[in-house]
Design an enzyme around this catalytic site. Structure first.
Site, PDB file in Angstrom:
ATOM      1  N   HIS A 179       0.850  -1.188  -0.133  1.00 53.80           N
ATOM      2  CA  HIS A 179      -0.249  -0.162  -0.007  1.00 53.80           C
ATOM      3  C   HIS A 179       0.869   1.361  -0.002  1.00 53.80           C
ATOM      4  O   HIS A 179       0.369   2.486  -0.283  1.00 53.80           O
ATOM      5  CB  HIS A 179      -0.997   0.021   1.220  1.00 53.80           C
ATOM      6  CG  HIS A 179      -0.432   0.102   2.567  1.00 53.80           C
ATOM      7  ND1 HIS A 179       0.006  -0.585   3.413  1.00 53.80           N
ATOM      8  CD2 HIS A 179      -0.128   1.429   3.268  1.00 53.80           C
ATOM      9  CE1 HIS A 179       0.546  -0.172   4.359  1.00 53.80           C
ATOM     10  NE2 HIS A 179       0.523   1.256   4.275  1.00 53.80           N
ATOM     11  N   ASP A 225       0.164  -7.870   1.883  1.00 56.03           N
ATOM     12  CA  ASP A 225       0.260  -6.269   1.662  1.00 56.03           C
ATOM     13  C   ASP A 225       1.878  -6.413   1.498  1.00 56.03           C
ATOM     14  O   ASP A 225       2.455  -5.092   2.137  1.00 56.03           O
ATOM     15  CB  ASP A 225      -0.117  -5.692   3.003  1.00 56.03           C
ATOM     16  CG  ASP A 225      -0.145  -4.200   2.840  1.00 56.03           C
ATOM     17  OD1 ASP A 225      -0.136  -3.671   1.600  1.00 56.03           O
ATOM     18  OD2 ASP A 225      -0.279  -3.358   3.479  1.00 56.03           O
ATOM     19  N   SER A 237       5.024   2.199   8.000  1.00 58.75           N
ATOM     20  CA  SER A 237       4.633   1.195   6.925  1.00 58.75           C
ATOM     21  C   SER A 237       5.997   0.762   6.139  1.00 58.75           C
ATOM     22  O   SER A 237       6.632   1.586   5.304  1.00 58.75           O
ATOM     23  CB  SER A 237       3.670   1.314   5.978  1.00 58.75           C
ATOM     24  OG  SER A 237       2.473   1.218   6.709  1.00 58.75           O
TER      25      SER A 237
END
Length: 394
Positions: free
Chosen positions: A132, A162, A236
């Site tokens: 993402h 992911d 992230s």
């Protein structure tokens, strides 16, 4: 006899005198005891008393060595993409829009930048991050630990976990050391999260492993490490390392304060990340096995024929024409074993199923109406599924 009595009386007088002197000294010099103990205690070669180093259960006074080992392998990611914005109508009501139709100008295109982090996992330039972070980006720039800026390209990505793999062409890249299967983190282990929160620069936060094997979406392949180390927007794809500076996970999501949560973050285990990395590097994509059945936890009842601590899964639905249907597996079958491994629960079978090679038969055994049965299933390639949706992705 008299001689022994005189000797005993002589000793007793000196003991009483010594106690009296000690009482007076203690009364007027309270710190004398500690002073004498310090002076008379055995000293080390340097003349100071030293505590034993690396005592069992003791924690280090600093994690600077672990950070110095891992931090150079963590990069800041700036993923840029062009976003087209449609002009806004002056009126939200459709009737008013038709009556007072006023041109608002053409659609506008602007550049949007997404912040994230990544981990260098090989000295030839492969970088792991979250999908993402770089999804739909047309330009990806990495800021390395030594201040260099390098352009990266996407080698491949995997929506279900992911994860994404980037490739950067640069020299002298410090690859992080990844833990092996025998060094998996335990609940209570100290972990450090390294990333680029809010774009302010590389930051280290500390916490412990709060839980392992967490799932936020029961239909996915999630197998998160939960930690209370602070993970914020921009973290992230960053590294979750142990107290020795070894990679144990890729930071990916958190449950934010918007739902009243604090200190609940999640990381993808390094074993899962390594599997995705290897497949993407070799083939450019991830291939997973699929047996064509939907299953859930075994309902334990008096007439189920199963012990109270039952393992395995119960088949809720069989896909018509799928591998399970072709092998004769039926609804309400209880599956207990796949290949040489016991099936613990639905999440365990999902992981086993995903690791199967399409086209390679595997034996599945279990119970059908209380009676043992077995079937040979030839897995197919797992069909595309919806991307993983975390509660909040930093």
């Amino acid at each position: 006899m008299k001689h022994a009595a005189r000797t005993l009386a002589f000793v007793a007088r000196f003991v009483v005198l010594g106690l009296a002197v000690a009482f007076v000294i203690g009364l007027f010099w309270p710190g004398s005891g500690a002073f004498l103990r310090q002076r008379l205690a055995p000293a080390s070669a340097g003349g100071q008393v030293t505590a034993p180093a690396n005592a069992p259960g003791s924690a280090p006074a600093s994690y600077a060595d672990a950070v110095a080992k891992a931090a150079p392998s963590v990069v800041n990611i700036y993923a840029n993409k062009l976003v087209t914005e449609q002009p806004r109508e002056l009126y939200s009501d459709p009737v008013l829009q038709r009556i007072f139709s006023v041109p608002t100008g053409p659609a506008r295109t602007r550049r949007q930048q997404n912040l994230g982090s990544g981990v260098i996992v090989s000295d030839d330039g492969y970088v792991l991050t979250n999908n993402h972070v770089i999804a739909n980006a047309d330009d990806i720039q990495l800021l390395l630990y030594d201040g260099r800026v390098a352009k990266a390209r996407v080698v491949g990505s995997d929506d279900e976990t992911d994860l994404a793999v980037l490739k950067v062409d640069a020299g002298n890249l410090p690859a992080i050391h990844m833990t092996d299967a025998e060094s998996r983190p335990r609940v209570g282990d100290v972990v450090l999260a390294i990333g680029n929160p809010f774009g302010i620069g590389q930051t280290v936060t500390m916490g412990i492993v709060s839980a392992i094997g967490r799932q936020l979406n029961l239909s996915s392949l999630e197998n998160f490490i939960q930690t209370d180390a602070a993970i914020n927007f921009g973290n992230s794809g960053g590294a979750l390392v142990n107290a020795h500076g070894e990679l144990v996970g890729i930071n990916t999501s958190l449950i934010g304060q918007a739902v009243g949560a604090e200190g609940i973050g999640f990381a993808i285990p390094v074993q899962s990340a390594r599997d995705v990395l290897d497949q993407i590097v070799q083939t450019g994509h991830v291939v997973r096995g699929w047996i064509g059945a939907d299953y859930g936890a075994v309902p334990v009842s008096a007439d189920s024929g199963l012990p109270s601590a039952a393992r395995g899964v119960v088949v809720n639905e069989v896909s018509p024409g799928g591998p399970a249907a072709l092998a004769g597996i039926q609804q309400r079958d209880v599956l207990l074993r796949i290949g040489d491994e016991d099936i613990l629960d639905p999440s365990d079978l999902r992981r086993h199923e995903a690791s199967l090679k399409p086209g390679v038969p595997v034996k599945i055994s279990g119970l059908r109406y209380g009676a043992p049965f077995s079937a040979t299933v030839t897995p197919a390639q797992r069909p595309p599924s919806a991307p993983m949706q975390a509660l909040r992705q930093p």
